[in-house]
Design an enzyme around this catalytic site. Structure first.
Site, mmCIF file in Angstrom:
data_model
loop_
_atom_site.group_PDB
_atom_site.id
_atom_site.type_symbol
_atom_site.label_atom_id
_atom_site.label_comp_id
_atom_site.label_asym_id
_atom_site.label_seq_id
_atom_site.Cartn_x
_atom_site.Cartn_y
_atom_site.Cartn_z
ATOM 1 C CG ASP A 436 4.167 5.749 7.398
ATOM 2 O OD1 ASP A 436 5.350 5.361 7.433
ATOM 3 O OD2 ASP A 436 3.512 5.850 6.332
ATOM 4 C CD GLU A 439 10.845 7.947 8.317
ATOM 5 O OE1 GLU A 439 10.082 8.761 7.750
ATOM 6 O OE2 GLU A 439 10.494 6.843 8.728
ATOM 7 C CG ASP A 514 7.571 1.661 2.614
ATOM 8 O OD1 ASP A 514 6.817 1.225 3.524
ATOM 9 O OD2 ASP A 514 7.442 2.788 2.114
HETATM 10 O O1 MIG Z 1 4.921 7.307 1.394
HETATM 11 O O2 MIG Z 1 0.724 5.401 4.124
HETATM 12 O O3 MIG Z 1 5.819 2.595 5.272
HETATM 13 O O4 MIG Z 1 3.464 1.120 5.275
HETATM 14 O O5 MIG Z 1 1.405 1.960 3.556
HETATM 15 C C1 MIG Z 1 4.393 6.068 1.769
HETATM 16 C C2 MIG Z 1 1.169 4.788 2.957
HETATM 17 C C3 MIG Z 1 3.633 6.214 3.040
HETATM 18 C C4 MIG Z 1 4.755 4.335 4.044
HETATM 19 C C5 MIG Z 1 4.577 3.196 4.993
HETATM 20 C C6 MIG Z 1 3.618 2.206 4.404
HETATM 21 C C7 MIG Z 1 2.303 2.877 4.148
HETATM 22 C C8 MIG Z 1 2.490 4.063 3.216
HETATM 23 N N1 MIG Z 1 3.490 4.986 3.769
#
Ligand code: MIG
Length: 825
Positions: A436, A439, A514
């Site tokens: 996650d 980017e 998201d």
């Molecule tokens: O700033 O880890 O897309 O699936 O549950 C949010 C917490 C961070 C973004 C991910 C999401 C995840 C969440 N993350």
């Protein structure tokens, strides 16, 4: 020469370009002065000292690369490219009046003189496929400035691909940028979002070509949204460097694209199982309760996700001692239920200089307290693995742990270190990794503007952030994939990522980040998956139910009627979202969701066959109708329906309160999966779709292999293995079933089994299987839909039992891995 430049500039000034892609200030390369060729390339030198090189890679693949007012640099590297050595095809170059002609058996490249307009033609018909409207352009004021290419727009030209875009399927008249961005609650029109794949397919009069603009800087694409008749692709810096693919079949382009940027390796088969996630299942007992409830409710489940709270203070490669005191015991417990654990891994490493005298644990540091000294930070600092700014200072951003630093995955040592750190998970029985925030997300600045002085090693080029942001996640995924491969060589890695660039499919599957718990977000997911499939990423999915906001029973149920045939099928929700596991809205809805989850597992032999096709050929699993029916202009913008492989067509309900919809069925015979009705295609039909029924059609001519219900993938043998035969108008159907052990990399060495089944003239032929994989003893059942009037069946000449039902008949045989013929008379 001066006169020419002035006239080109005049052309640009007069053109109606306005804001989005602004070509003002750029100058054209040229004019054409001379050329030279090598074994596999032609280099044109211009009066302004620019060089434009054409590489002939395959009969249908030409690379165009240009440098401005200087020779092409010796360094030629891209993180996206997998195949750099090609067998040079037959080709020749010749001087023609007005242009230089480079020709293969399939494509002609005309380089017009004097102004260097590039035109691609079909070598057979000599018709133009795609042509420059203006010469390539550069920014004369900057050493590493903008570059642009401008193509003519065809009157009836349509555009597809571009990776992950919150947009409809057909990109004509759209404008898009590529700059990996953390964009929670994105909606149609949010651009860019997480992933960027600068590859598009053009379609005109049934014929398709592809362009892959392999430039990792921020790139912009304008499919005649700004100008009425120009298609522009341009970048903030880097080289003009693109690949031209000639089809005319889209499938051929996708196959070439997969060869160029890499094939998706086979993920473990359980990746096709149902997956459950939530921000956050905490502590371990809550996660165990979720799994227990799944089993108690007789809902299939393969994977459970741990979101960021399993870590000790959001420190990656650690475990929270309170919530997950014994991670090995936890994963063991779930494994006994057939459930695999996937953990989230963020790239931001907590910035935590150790307290004086503090030391890291020599063994299992992931279980230590970390509060005085954090081993990952310490090792990264000691070895210089973290990204720094030009002035030599660490780039310190902010993510979940607070201040955070980021790893330079282009350093071999750092990539290896990061990969090896996954021992902290694999040692405790974790099955897969969820990347996650890559980017990369930085709460201090999500735009990247204040990070432009961050230096990446990049193979010794020490290049800047503008060039490396878009490939950060790709390199993280590479480090992760290679790490998992080293740590657990006998199992296929399973990785899922949020950000990426072209080539990401070599290392990771993806999900669309998201989304929101809205009907619009659910509807948007269909063109998004279809476009990703047309951009070389076959394994895709979205958070079922919607991540942000409060979902409701009807929306969740309809969402599963899409998710049950999406490669990645996972329910996930935001921290403060209303719970939406399948049972949360009562048994009425849960029963419907169960029906679809069970059907997914029954389709598993088909889905796995389509997955292997994606791996081998680059064809997506989740397809727009257009890919399978390229000549049918009715499919050009259908993105509220989808196909899975070549044989299943789904027309989901995308709005509340609706129980009917129109469905376009392409040419051919279609069979309503639910009631067996045969429908002639090539037209729009209306169908009923009450809440428990998603319109689902099978292509006449196909055979759908199905297994029994399972609580999780391969919980027991696929026995009986049922072949659902749906003959076409000629009474024929066929399939080649693919199987392997589902977990090891042995498929690469022939440990698979392909079984071809054909049906024609009332005979079912089972081929003798190829490959060394042995699925074990089991029965095969053949179900013929809409069968001819027959009285008996025989196996290799001996009469066998024949069962008749409404609209079907079936026969069963033992699978002894030999060829057989079953006759029905
Ligand atoms: O700033 O880890 O897309 O699936 O549950 C949010 C917490 C961070 C973004 C991910 C999401 C995840 C969440 N993350």
């Amino acid at each position: 020469m001066k006169k020419l430049l002035t006239s080109i500039l005049a052309m640009i000034w007069l053109s109606p370009f306005a804001a989005a892609i602004d070509l003002h200030g750029l100058v054209a390369v040229g004019p054409f002065t001379s050329y030279a060729s090598t074994r596999d390339s032609v280099t044109v030198t211009c009066g302004d000292r620019s060089e434009v090189r054409f590489y002939i890679l395959a009969p249908d693949l030409i690379r165009v690369r240009a440098s401005f007012r200087a020779p092409l640099p010796a360094r030629d590297h891209s993180w996206a490219i997998d195949k750099t050595t090609w067998d040079v095809p037959k080709w020749n170059v010749s001087e023609q009046p007005g242009y230089l002609l480079i020709a293969t058996d399939e494509v002609e490249v005309l380089v017009h003189r004097p102004d260097l307009l590039v035109e691609f033609r079909d070598a057979k018909t000599h018709q133009t496929i795609d042509a420059d409207a203006l010469p390539m352009m550069f920014d004369p004021r900057a050493a590493d400035g903008r570059v642009a290419a401008t193509k003519k727009l065809g009157f009836d030209e349509h555009f597809y691909g571009l990776g992950e875009k919150a947009a409809h399927l057909d990109k004509r008249r759209g404008q898009f940028s590529m700059w990996n961005s953390d964009t929670p609650a994105y909606h149609e029109g949010t651009d860019p979002i997480y992933q960027d794949v600068p590859f598009y397919i053009g379609w005109q009069a049934g014929q398709a070509f592809g362009i892959f603009f392999d430039n990792s800087y921020r790139t912009n694409f304008d499919f005649a949204g700004e100008s009425p008749d120009h298609v522009v692709f341009e970048a903030d810096g880097g080289e003009m460097n693109y690949y031209f693919f000639w089809g005319p079949a889209m499938k051929k382009i996708l196959a070439r694209y997969a060869d160029l940027t890499g094939h998706m390796p086979m993920p473990p088969k359980w990746a096709l199982g149902n997956q459950q996630s939530r921000w956050t299942y905490y502590p371990d007992t809550v996660a165990e309760d979720v799994v227990a409830r799944y089993r108690a409710e007789d809902l299939p489940l393969d994977v459970l996700y741990l979101d960021i709270d399993y870590m000790n203070g959001y420190r990656v490669f650690t475990w929270d001692p309170h919530g997950f005191p014994d991670p090995t015991a936890f994963t063991d417990k779930l494994r006994k239920e057939g459930v695999k654990v996937v953990v989230i891994v963020d790239p931001g490493v907590k910035y935590e200089p150790p307290e004086p005298g503090a030391k890291d644990a020599a063994t299992n540091p992931e279980l230590a307290p970390q509060d005085k000294s954090y081993y990952v930070f310490n090792e990264g600092v000691k070895n210089n693995y973290f990204l720094k700014r030009k002035d030599g200072k660490l780039w310190i951003g902010a993510v979940w742990p607070g201040k955070a630093v980021y790893t330079d995955y282009t350093l071999d040592g750092a990539a290896r270190w990061w990969g090896d750190l996954h021992r902290a998970y694999l040692d405790h029985g974790v099955a897969g990794i969820w990347n996650d925030m890559n980017e990369p997300s930085d709460f201090l600045d999500q735009t990247g503007k204040t990070q432009m002085d961050v230096v990446t090693y990049d193979g010794g080029a020490n290049s800047l952030y503008a060039e490396n942001r878009n490939v950060f996640a790709l390199n993280e995924a590479r480090a992760t994939y290679e790490g998992l491969t080293r740590l657990r060589p006998n199992e296929r890695p399973y990785i899922i990522t949020r950000a990426g660039y072209a080539g990401i499919q070599r290392y990771s599957t993806m999900w669309t980040g998201d989304n929101t718990a809205t009907w619009d977000a659910m509807a948007l997911s269909i063109p998004m998956f279809e476009s990703l499939g047309l951009s070389g990423e076959p394994f895709v999915g979205a958070d079922a139910g919607g991540f942000i906001g409060r979902t409701n029973a009807e929306l969740l149920t309809r969402w599963y009627e899409i998710a049950f045939l999406t490669p990645f099928c996972r329910n996930h929700a935001q921290r403060d979202a209303y719970d939406h596991e399948p049972w949360r809205f009562g048994t009425y809805y849960e029963d419907i969701i169960r029906k679809y989850l069970k059907l997914r597992y029954r389709f598993m032999p088909y889905l796995y066959t389509v997955l292997e096709e994606a791996h081998r050929t680059g064809m997506p699993i989740f397809r727009p109708l257009l890919l399978n029916y390229q000549a049918d202009a009715n499919t050009l913008n259908i993105d509220d329906e989808f196909m899975v492989g070549s044989d299943l067509l789904v027309a989901p309900i995308l709005e509340p309160g609706s129980a009917t919809r129109r469905v376009y069925l392409p040419e051919g015979t279609w069979i309503n999966y639910w009631n067996g009705a045969q429908i002639a295609g090539g037209r729009m039909v209306r169908t009923e779709a009450p809440l428990d029924t998603v319109p689902l059609y099978v292509r006449g001519g196909s055979i759908i292999p199905m297994g029994p219900e399972m609580p999780y993938v391969d919980a027991r043998p696929e026995d009986p293995l049922t072949f659902q035969i749906y003959p076409d108008a000629q009474g024929k159907a066929e399939v080649t079933l693919y199987e392997d052990d589902g977990i090891s990399p042995a498929y690469r060495d022939g440990a698979f089994r392909r079984t071809a089944i054909t049906y024609q003239s009332h005979a079912i032929d089972v081929s003798s299987p190829t490959g060394t994989y042995q699925p074990g003893a089991r029965n095969m059942v053949f179900v013929v839909h809409n069968p001819p009037p027959v009285r008996e069946a025989s196996l290799d000449g001996h009469v066998i039992a024949l069962r008749k039902g409404t609209g079907v008949l079936s026969v069963g045989i033992a699978d002894d891995s030999r060829a057989h013929q079953i006759q029905i008379r």
